[in-house]
Design an enzyme around this catalytic site. Structure first.
Site, PDB file in Angstrom:
ATOM      1  N   ASP A  14       0.918  -1.244  -0.055  1.00 55.11           N
ATOM      2  CA  ASP A  14      -0.034  -0.070   0.028  1.00 55.11           C
ATOM      3  C   ASP A  14       0.864   1.022  -0.225  1.00 55.11           C
ATOM      4  OD1 ASP A  14      -2.976   0.338   0.484  1.00 55.11           O
ATOM      5  OD2 ASP A  14      -2.449  -1.393   1.801  1.00 55.11           O
ATOM      6  N   TYR A  15       0.565   2.280  -0.840  1.00 54.37           N
ATOM      7  CA  TYR A  15       1.385   3.605  -0.775  1.00 54.37           C
ATOM      8  C   TYR A  15       0.651   4.234   0.568  1.00 54.37           C
ATOM      9  CZ  TYR A  15       3.849   3.889  -5.200  1.00 54.37           C
ATOM     10  OH  TYR A  15       4.559   3.707  -6.174  1.00 54.37           O
TER      11      TYR A  15
END
Length: 232
Positions: free
Chosen positions: A9-10
């Protein structure tokens, strides 16, 4: 059997892109210093020392932070936080006064879009916004929100596509059996062979965090599980 999901996940990619595009000094510094961006906003908006920010204040600041990205109205924020429209307007006004780089970006991007008829992501992908010339007030308001939001959300989407391309290239070059199975918003999900877990985790983090150079760091958080739900 014999496989595992690896999920990356960013972290707050849209706010990081906003910091980069607007070059707002407070937001840029918060990300460079690894500060909690919502706590920092709460501290400034509520004029409270950062270590005394309450959970409620942080939640309110978080709603403003993300709401700004989507061109939230005082009505929308009031509904979300269950506060009066007047109070919500006060929060937004204080925020934009303190984060003046963001306010300037929002003004400039709408004005430019009115002149040219479009906005662009950082990678020059265009979105035309004819709504800005509409005779209908509500349609024009939508156009303004789209003009503010597209360079941010669109750039975040572009970065993710570059990261996916780089991950795929690495997997092929290393002759690995791991595959990309899903991408949604700021998240990429791979199905990996058990003997490739550590290498894939490193590879994903490196590819995602180096997908492009911003003036704040890109951060990817990686996890693993046997189903998508438990990757969180």
């Amino acid at each position: 059997e014999g496989k595992i999901y690896i999920d990356a996940d960013y972290s707050q990619i849209e706010l990081r892109v906003l910091a980069h595009i607007s070059n707002d000094e407070h937001m840029v510094q918060a990300f460079i210093n690894g500060e909690d961006i919502h706590k920092q906003a709460a501290s400034k908006v509520f004029n409270t020392p950062i270590d005394e920010v309450t959970k409620e204040q942080r939640s309110a600041a978080k709603a403003v932070n993300f709401g700004i990205v989507y061109g939230i109205s005082d009505f929308g924020l009031g509904e979300q936080l269950n506060i009066s429209r007047k109070k919500a307007k006060q929060y937004i006004d204080q925020y934009l006064e303190l984060y003046s780089g963001i306010k300037q970006f929002m003004t400039d991007v709408v004005e430019k879009a009115k002149e040219t008829g479009y906005v662009e992501t950082q990678f020059h992908r265009r979105r035309y916004i004819p709504e800005l010339k509409s005779s209908n007030y509500m349609v024009r308001q939508f156009g303004q929100r789209a003009a503010m939001n597209t360079p941010i959300q669109g750039t975040a989407a572009d970065i993710m596509k570059i990261a996916m391309k780089n991950v795929l290239k690495e997997l092929k070059e290393r002759n690995m059996k791991t595959k990309i199975v899903l991408q949604v918003h700021d998240e990429m999900l791979l199905e990996a062979n058990l003997d490739e877990i550590d290498e894939v985790k490193d590879l994903m983090k490196q590819c995602m965090e180096s997908a492009c150079k911003l003036n704040v760091p890109l951060i990817a958080e990686v996890s693993e599980a046997t189903n998508w739900y438990d990757c969180k």
